[in-house]
Design a protein around this motif. Structure first.
Motif, PDB file in Angstrom:
ATOM      1  N   VAL A  70      -6.813  -4.119   5.621  1.00 53.34           N
ATOM      2  CA  VAL A  70      -5.922  -5.034   4.897  1.00 53.34           C
ATOM      3  C   VAL A  70      -5.714  -6.306   5.708  1.00 53.34           C
ATOM      4  CG1 VAL A  70      -3.581  -5.358   3.999  1.00 53.34           C
ATOM      5  CG2 VAL A  70      -4.753  -3.171   3.644  1.00 53.34           C
ATOM      6  N   LEU A  89      -8.234   2.875   1.126  1.00 52.40           N
ATOM      7  CA  LEU A  89      -7.967   1.895   2.172  1.00 52.40           C
ATOM      8  C   LEU A  89      -9.008   1.920   3.287  1.00 52.40           C
ATOM      9  CD1 LEU A  89      -4.091   2.240   2.469  1.00 52.40           C
ATOM     10  CD2 LEU A  89      -5.376   0.427   1.317  1.00 52.40           C
ATOM     11  N   THR A 148       0.837  -1.197   0.000  1.00 48.49           N
ATOM     12  CA  THR A 148       0.000   0.000   0.000  1.00 48.49           C
ATOM     13  C   THR A 148       0.876   1.253   0.000  1.00 48.49           C
ATOM     14  OG1 THR A 148      -0.171   0.263   2.421  1.00 48.49           O
ATOM     15  CG2 THR A 148      -1.720  -1.265   1.355  1.00 48.49           C
ATOM     16  N   THR A 182      -1.224  -0.676  -4.327  1.00 48.05           N
ATOM     17  CA  THR A 182      -2.356   0.226  -4.159  1.00 48.05           C
ATOM     18  C   THR A 182      -1.845   1.657  -4.126  1.00 48.05           C
ATOM     19  OG1 THR A 182      -2.478   0.473  -1.737  1.00 48.05           O
ATOM     20  CG2 THR A 182      -3.381  -1.561  -2.701  1.00 48.05           C
ATOM     21  N   VAL A 184     -10.868  -2.911  -0.288  1.00 45.94           N
ATOM     22  CA  VAL A 184      -9.607  -3.540   0.107  1.00 45.94           C
ATOM     23  C   VAL A 184      -9.704  -5.053  -0.052  1.00 45.94           C
ATOM     24  CG1 VAL A 184      -8.063  -4.001   2.058  1.00 45.94           C
ATOM     25  CG2 VAL A 184      -8.924  -1.683   1.659  1.00 45.94           C
ATOM     26  N   ASN A 199       2.153  -2.862   4.684  1.00 47.22           N
ATOM     27  CA  ASN A 199       1.279  -1.724   4.968  1.00 47.22           C
ATOM     28  C   ASN A 199       2.155  -0.483   5.114  1.00 47.22           C
ATOM     29  OD1 ASN A 199      -1.494  -2.816   5.183  1.00 47.22           O
ATOM     30  ND2 ASN A 199      -0.575  -4.099   6.779  1.00 47.22           N
TER      31      ASN A 199
END
Length: 287
Positions: A121, A64, A14, A38, A70, A89
């Motif tokens: 996530v 997110l 992410t 992402t 997600v 993350n």
């Protein structure tokens, strides 16, 4: 990497449109790994990856804070690549303001990204990892998840929360074959301290000249930070490649290391200074 065998590793990362996340994606693609990245802007990510072979890249714009979005991105990763091996993350941003200057909206937005987005996530990926009895979660924190400075209260609050969440998670999933690490960088030469990446208060108070001075110093810092984000990205890959979740706290940068040591010393001094009063609150003979 010690896992998987016979196929490229698949990563879900992410916060990839700039900085550490972007460099991590670049290095993973150059290694021949599969990457779902992402981002808030797939176009910006695509432009930043010009010249890199993106055959193994799945770039997706995901909010997110949208739990279903997600979950859909993680499901699409499994459908495309067959499995997920590592989740990073990394999404986040800085915010410089005195605690009094942080609005309710500011605080909720920070926690939406750094905590609730991360939690979305984790809720989606952990069943996948448990079913496979493998997987690796790497949560990108900061040295400001271990110590704090005036003017960084909101950012520290988010990172301290991430640290607590991650420590609990590591103990919970160890028996399922899932590895967990925290990465705690110091100052790195990214866009993190530039105004397009950094949150500032809408209504700054004259009551905090020290915070204003600190803010100006940080806005002048880009280009002089000690940390190399490309080396930090390589270090994250090394953490995953080691197959070893120890240490849980992986400091990055000699500045981060020094600040962490100082924090430990100060905390130990506080603990010892509090001992005399602490023991007076026990119920006699309860032990």
């Amino acid at each position: 990497m010690p896992y998987p065998t016979g196929r490229p590793a698949t990563w879900f990362v992410t916060g990839t449109s700039r900085g550490l996340g972007l460099l991590l994606v670049q290095q993973l693609l150059q290694r021949g790994d599969n990457v779902t990245a992402t981002t808030r802007s797939a176009e910006r990510l695509s432009d930043a990856l010009a010249g890199v072979d993106t055959t193994r890249l799945h770039a997706v714009e995901v909010d997110l804070t949208d739990e279903q979005a997600v979950a859909g991105a993680l499901s699409a990763t499994v459908n495309r690549f067959g499995q997920i091996d590592v989740v990073v993350n990394n999404a986040g941003y800085g915010f410089l303001a005195a605690v009094e200057e942080v609005t309710d909206a500011d605080a909720r937005e920070m926690f939406d990204v750094q905590i609730f987005g991360t939690w979305n996530v984790l809720r989606a990926v952990l069943p996948i990892f448990r079913a496979a009895r493998s997987g690796h979660v790497i949560n990108v924190s900061s040295i400001l998840g271990l110590t704090s400075f005036p003017g960084w209260g909101l950012y520290c609050a988010g990172k301290y929360a991430l640290e607590g969440l991650t420590e609990s998670l590591a103990a919970e999933v160890a028996d399922h074959g899932v590895k967990v690490n925290l990465v705690e960088p110091g100052y790195m030469r990214t866009d993190f301290l530039k105004t397009h990446s950094l949150g500032l208060p809408n209504n700054a108070s004259d009551a905090y000249p020290g915070v204003r001075q600190m803010t100006e110093q940080h806005l002048a810092m880009p280009g002089s930070q000690l940390g190399d984000p490309a080396k930090a990205a390589s270090a994250i890959i090394s953490v995953a490649a080691s197959g070893n979740p120890a240490p849980l706290h992986q400091i990055l940068g000699s500045d981060s290391y020094g600040l962490a040591k100082g924090r430990v010393d100060a905390l130990l001094a506080d603990i010892e200074a509090s001992h005399a009063l602490a023991v007076t609150t026990d119920i006699p003979d309860a032990a």
